[in-house]
Design a protein around this motif. Sequence first.
Motif, short mmCIF file in Angstrom:
data_model
loop_
_atom_site.label_atom_id
_atom_site.label_comp_id
_atom_site.label_asym_id
_atom_site.label_seq_id
_atom_site.Cartn_x
_atom_site.Cartn_y
_atom_site.Cartn_z
N VAL A 216 0.92 -1.01 -0.07
CA VAL A 216 -0.23 0.44 0.05
C VAL A 216 0.71 0.99 -0.06
O VAL A 216 0.47 2.22 -0.65
CB VAL A 216 -0.97 0.30 0.69
N SER A 217 2.38 0.97 0.37
CA SER A 217 3.52 2.65 0.11
C SER A 217 3.23 2.52 -1.23
O SER A 217 3.55 3.77 -1.43
CB SER A 217 4.65 2.29 0.89
N GLU A 218 3.18 2.01 -2.40
CA GLU A 218 3.75 1.75 -3.22
C GLU A 218 2.34 2.25 -3.96
O GLU A 218 2.26 3.26 -4.89
CB GLU A 218 4.15 0.79 -4.90
N ILE A 219 0.80 1.79 -3.60
CA ILE A 219 -0.25 2.61 -3.93
C ILE A 219 -0.40 4.01 -2.99
O ILE A 219 -0.75 5.75 -4.05
CB ILE A 219 -1.39 1.95 -3.23
N GLY A 220 0.12 4.46 -1.98
CA GLY A 220 0.88 6.46 -2.01
C GLY A 220 1.61 6.62 -3.05
O GLY A 220 1.14 8.08 -2.84
N LYS A 221 2.00 6.41 -2.62
CA LYS A 221 2.98 7.18 -3.70
C LYS A 221 2.98 7.60 -4.85
O LYS A 221 2.81 8.89 -5.96
CB LYS A 221 4.80 6.11 -3.74
N ALA A 222 2.32 6.42 -5.59
CA ALA A 222 1.51 6.80 -6.88
C ALA A 222 -0.09 7.96 -6.51
O ALA A 222 0.56 8.38 -7.45
CB ALA A 222 0.75 5.93 -7.61
N ILE A 223 -0.49 7.29 -5.52
CA ILE A 223 -1.57 8.81 -5.27
C ILE A 223 -0.83 10.55 -4.77
O ILE A 223 -0.96 11.19 -5.76
CB ILE A 223 -2.36 8.28 -4.36
#
Length: 291
Positions: free
Chosen positions: A130-137
Amino acid sequence: MDEEVRKKLIEAGRILKQAAYEAAEKIAPGVKILGVAEFVENRIIELGAKPAFPANISINSDAAHFTPKRNDDRVFKEGDVVKLDVGAHIDGYIADMAVTVDLGDNTELVKASKEALDAAIEIARAGVSVSEIGKAIEEAITNYGLKPIVNLTGHGLLPYITHAPPSIYNYATEKGVTLEEGMVIAIEPFATDGVGRVGERSECEIYSLLNPRPVRMKMAREILKEIEENYKTLPFAKRWLKKAPDIIISKLAREGILRAYPVLTEVSGGLVSQWEHTMIIEEGGATVTTK
Ligand code: MN
Ligand code: MN
């Protein structure tokens, strides 16, 4: 994932999407907020699901948890940034989605959170943190010179539970939970031209049952019975109850029997946009139920 469960999730998503887009069409200056809230909640029922929580219709700096009161006569105004955040469930299997309707000239603000959501869905699959998702956001939003709201998150969905782990932050965190096949999650980026944080304000119309226990007052007992029978652990609006005197609802919240969801507003008064979809995590990607 069990085929029956998957069917219910997909059907809840299909119904929610239709109800939400029909409701979004009705948002215009001079239209009553309560009218749109009641329309979307009733439409979800007509189409064969149930509202998973009251229609949240948060405007401008309000980011979440605004729903109109009983007999509310407030209307949408020219220039408003309106977040319509709605949920539907079938036998507790929840779809959660949000769209922003811009009644002003806030194209970039609206695009920032929408592109952030698209970028997040693009990479969501089993094995991704989920940290990669947060980064994309975060990247999608900061590309517009705007900020993500750091203390509002996406989340898991479990039967009759609207906010389950994992929290999905709208910025790059150092570590994060890894998404697994069969998880049901909602991703919901918020973009703002403010500082990027929300705080509570005093208005509160949404509650859920937190810790039911016997109470002495007759009316309080009746209210709790109505909640348990109709909403279980899902959030409800005061206006949904037959009777909901503020004094009793506030007391039940103070005693920890009910959980209160006060309106969350951007602390610096920034405008806020939001988009949200619900998805089932698979090996090769995400199946979005609300798209
Ligand atoms: Mn939502
Ligand atoms: Mn959500």
